[in-house]
Design a protein around this motif. Structure first.
Motif, mmCIF file in Angstrom:
data_model
loop_
_atom_site.group_PDB
_atom_site.id
_atom_site.type_symbol
_atom_site.label_atom_id
_atom_site.label_comp_id
_atom_site.label_asym_id
_atom_site.label_seq_id
_atom_site.Cartn_x
_atom_site.Cartn_y
_atom_site.Cartn_z
ATOM 1 N N LEU A 1 0.815 -1.216 0.000
ATOM 2 C CA LEU A 1 0.000 0.000 0.000
ATOM 3 C C LEU A 1 0.846 1.263 0.000
ATOM 4 N N ASP A 2 2.109 1.125 -0.334
ATOM 5 C CA ASP A 2 2.941 2.306 -0.561
ATOM 6 C C ASP A 2 2.318 3.116 -1.702
ATOM 7 N N HIS A 3 2.183 4.417 -1.521
ATOM 8 C CA HIS A 3 1.432 5.193 -2.512
ATOM 9 C C HIS A 3 2.144 5.257 -3.861
ATOM 10 N N VAL A 4 3.471 5.206 -3.859
ATOM 11 C CA VAL A 4 4.210 5.192 -5.127
ATOM 12 C C VAL A 4 3.965 3.873 -5.850
ATOM 13 N N LEU A 5 3.922 2.771 -5.106
ATOM 14 C CA LEU A 5 3.618 1.478 -5.712
ATOM 15 C C LEU A 5 2.201 1.472 -6.279
ATOM 16 N N CYS A 6 1.247 2.051 -5.563
ATOM 17 C CA CYS A 6 -0.128 2.111 -6.066
ATOM 18 C C CYS A 6 -0.205 2.894 -7.376
ATOM 19 N N GLU A 7 0.551 3.969 -7.475
ATOM 20 C CA GLU A 7 0.599 4.730 -8.727
ATOM 21 C C GLU A 7 1.182 3.888 -9.851
ATOM 22 N N SER A 8 2.203 3.105 -9.526
ATOM 23 C CA SER A 8 2.820 2.242 -10.528
ATOM 24 C C SER A 8 1.842 1.171 -10.997
ATOM 25 N N VAL A 9 1.120 0.551 -10.069
ATOM 26 C CA VAL A 9 0.154 -0.493 -10.418
ATOM 27 C C VAL A 9 -0.941 0.064 -11.322
ATOM 28 N N ALA A 10 -1.377 1.288 -11.053
ATOM 29 C CA ALA A 10 -2.435 1.901 -11.863
ATOM 30 C C ALA A 10 -2.011 2.094 -13.306
ATOM 31 N N GLY A 11 -0.714 2.065 -13.574
ATOM 32 C CA GLY A 11 -0.213 2.237 -14.932
ATOM 33 C C GLY A 11 -0.066 0.956 -15.719
ATOM 34 N N LEU A 12 -0.353 -0.196 -15.095
ATOM 35 C CA LEU A 12 -0.265 -1.468 -15.809
ATOM 36 C C LEU A 12 -1.408 -1.613 -16.806
ATOM 37 N N ASP A 13 -1.163 -2.348 -17.865
ATOM 38 C CA ASP A 13 -2.240 -2.726 -18.761
ATOM 39 C C ASP A 13 -3.220 -3.605 -17.981
ATOM 40 N N PRO A 14 -4.541 -3.342 -18.061
ATOM 41 C CA PRO A 14 -5.499 -4.104 -17.262
ATOM 42 C C PRO A 14 -5.419 -5.612 -17.465
ATOM 43 N N GLY A 15 -5.126 -6.044 -18.681
ATOM 44 C CA GLY A 15 -4.996 -7.470 -18.918
ATOM 45 C C GLY A 15 -3.843 -8.070 -18.139
ATOM 46 N N GLN A 16 -2.705 -7.379 -18.126
ATOM 47 C CA GLN A 16 -1.559 -7.845 -17.352
ATOM 48 C C GLN A 16 -1.840 -7.800 -15.858
#
Length: 660
Positions: free
Chosen positions: A540-555
């Protein structure tokens, strides 16, 4: 990690010639601080302005710089700025180097000193740059203002209330790490908030900014509340957000980026001058954290698991297999029913606000603390970020299944389901109808094609009809003002948050907003800090959450429920066969215990009509629910009766009741 408290008086206190008012404010804060002593057994401190219009207190759990140089409250001599700080800043060394390059010097190795000097240098602009878990109060004499601040994800709580008149004189704002510590102040009325009770009946916890106590508010995550003097008798309050949960940004993050950010996040959160361990259930989330920690740590990490005699709920063998694979020093504590009953009073005391889901963390935290740990890492957040819950499968089906229903048919479904639940069960059979699946049919129809409404219905403990039957008139009035159990302002914010987002990312945002932000993080903080253990949540690190939001939804999400992106990012060096099994969460065997060793206690509370009435519930409905549950009626999960038990027990313990 610590407990913090403080008071901010109004101008009437500043101008008053009665110095005893300042003394009474300081005494009030001392009582609040004393009630927080379990959070900080390693030290305590207080600080105040000359006339005590501002008073800070601190209870210390020493984790970084265990010497007295890290003690709080901490004051910046040159500017007069002061801070009381709860949490950890994982990038404090980076900020310290930047300050040192600008000529700043340091007398400790603590992150608190870095935050204080960074504030003196950059003001509130430093807050969005902080990467960690934190809640703090900062006094700035340059603007004669106090700033109350929470971290981006709302991992560390902070509560506040305003007391007018009485022994403190004028108007005084009190703040603290826990609701129950504010009750210990002696100046906060022990009155239930009917809106809090209504919220609790909907989901088993209170959605902020309301709390279960009238007048006590939760500062939202990623927010700054500034308290500044005005020309009148009251202070001026201003609230602003400095960060938002990230919108979907498909394609801006690669899986290699995710691995790098995740590995760096876990490495950063291993920093500690006190013993550190890891909660390991054997599932994907905690195993990924443990595996990356084992790669980054200089020696073998220490992992902890709670096991049960009930083999259907016992995951200890899976945790042991993962621990062997990553070569951790592993501790498994078997929690038997008699142990649970013996420790239950302590677990119930650990609950800061009523919630049906806090004691799991209490027992594993207690085991880690008894083994000598001061810090523990947990895998919280993986399901919410990567689609591990059934909500990611069921909510899209519900949206699709209700989108084509015409209004007339919807009305018929609602009326028919309500008639069956209200008449057939309550009035004819004299028992509670099912509170799950088809028992929620009328509520699903009401929420047709509305993602937020369907999300709330899917997670609700009770149907809307049962909530109404459980409530007194004062609570029913608040129910009518809420939107599927949410304050209308919160519903508006959450709807705006998911608008124009892809469906799966929108569900993730709701899980982070509700389940994580309003329940799990607050429960974890209270339960772990009750035994003076700091729990960190790398996923739940906020930088990690920002990174996850940038993934392609399928991946990121596919195949649903498998969390393959997290497995590839954190478990590439662990045998994948260890995780090829159905998902099972960390759940205590309470269902059986409520029918055996716990039954006499529940019987007593569920027949205490005076207590039930003072809490704002209908005694007849409570008894019908309990009788239906104990007779084995389907559709009544243990969490339904447990939630009512926790509410009643908490109100009894803290002598809190509805205003007369």
């Amino acid at each position: 990690m610590c407990g913090i408290a403080g008071a901010v008086g109004s101008l009437s206190l500043v101008r008053s010639s009665d110095v005893s008012i300042g003394e009474r404010v300081a005494e009030c804060v001392a009582r609040v601080s004393h009630a927080l002593r379990h959070r900080g057994p390693d030290g305590q401190g207080t600080w105040s302005t000359e006339r005590r219009e501002v008073v800070f207190a601190h209870r210390r759990l020493a984790i970084l710089d265990l010497s007295e140089a890290g003690a709080q409250p901490m004051v910046h001599a040159a500017s007069g700025c002061a801070i009381t700080f709860n949490g950890e800043i994982y990038n404090f060394q980076e900020l310290r180097r930047e300050l040192e390059s600008g000529g700043e010097s340091f007398s400790s190795n603590s992150d608190t000193e870095v935050v204080l000097k960074a504030f003196v240098r950059w003001g509130l602009d430093v807050v969005p740059r902080l990467r960690g878990i934190f809640a703090m109060g900062i006094w700035d004499p340059r603007s004669r203002s106090v700033h109350l601040v929470r971290d981006q994800m709302g991992i560390k709580p902070l509560y506040w209330t305003i007391v007018r008149g009485g022994p403190l004189g004028g108007e005084t704002l009190l703040f603290a790490s826990e609701v129950r510590s504010l009750l210990a102040s002696g100046v906060v009325p022990r009155r239930l908030d009917p809106a809090g009770v209504a919220s609790y009946l909907a989901q088993g916890f209170v959605v902020g900014p309301n709390t279960m106590v009238e007048g006590v508010k939760l500062l939202p995550g990623a927010s700054i509340l500034t308290v500044a003097p005005s020309s009148g008798e009251s202070n001026t309050l201003s609230l602003r957000r400095y960060w938002e949960l990230p919108a979907g940004a498909a394609g801006t993050t690669t899986e290699q980026d995710l691995h790098d950010v995740l590995a760096n996040t876990v490495r950063m959160q291993l920093v500690s001058d006190a013993p550190l361990g890891i909660f390991l259930s054997g599932g994907i989330d905690s195993s990924a954290v443990a595996a990356l920690a084992s790669e980054a740590a200089p020696g073998a990490i220490h992992t902890f698991t709670i096991g049960f005699e009930d083999k259907d709920l016992d995951e200890s063998r899976h945790a042991a297999a993962v621990a062997a694979a990553i070569r951790s020093r592993h501790t498994n504590v078997v929690l038997r029913e008699e142990d649970f009953l013996a420790q239950l009073p302590g677990a119930m005391t650990a609950i800061d606000q009523p919630t049906f889901d806090a004691i799991n963390t209490y027992f594993v935290s207690r085991a880690a603390r008894n083994a000598g740990m001061t810090v523990a890492l947990a895998g919280t957040g993986g399901d919410e970020l990567f689609g591990g819950y059934r909500s990611f499968v069921e909510l899209p089906k519900m949206m699709k299944g209700t989108s084509w229903l015409p209004g007339r048919l919807l009305d018929g479904v609602i009326r028919g389901a309500a008639r069956m639940g209200g008449g057939t069960f309550w009035d004819v059979l004299r028992r509670a109808p099912p509170q799950t699946r088809w028992g929620k049919l009328a509520d699903v129809a009401r929420g047709a094609n509305d993602l937020l409404a369907l999300y709330q219905v899917s997670y609700s403990l009770f149907t809307a009809e049962t909530q109404e039957r459980l409530a007194s008139s004062a609570v029913r009035n608040e129910q009518s003002e809420q939107v599927f159990g949410l304050p209308s302002a919160v519903a508006d914010i959450w709807r705006g948050r998911v608008r124009d987002q892809g469906l799966l990312h929108a569900i993730s945002l709701l899980e982070l907003s509700s389940f994580i932000g309003e329940r799990l993080l607050r429960d974890t903080d209270a339960a772990s800090m009750a035994v003076a253990l700091e729990v960190r949540v790398p996923l739940l690190d906020h930088v990690l959450c920002e990174s996850v939001a940038g993934l392609d939804p399928g991946q990121r999400f596919k195949p649903l429920l498998k969390k393959m992106a997290l497995r590839r990012a954190g478990l590439s060096k662990v045998d994948p066969s260890l995780f090829d099994r159905p998902k099972s969460g960390f759940v205590l065997p309470i269902a059986g215990w409520t029918r055996r060793g716990l039954k006499p206690e529940l019987d007593r509370l569920f027949t205490d009509t005076e207590l039930i009435g003072r809490v704002g519930l209908n005694p007849a409905t409570v008894r019908t629910l309990w009788n239906s549950y104990t007779s084995g009626k389907r559709g009544l999960h243990w969490s339904r009766v447990w939630s009512i038990y926790v509410l009643l027990a908490w109100c009894r313990t803290h002598d809190v009741s509805l205003p007369v």
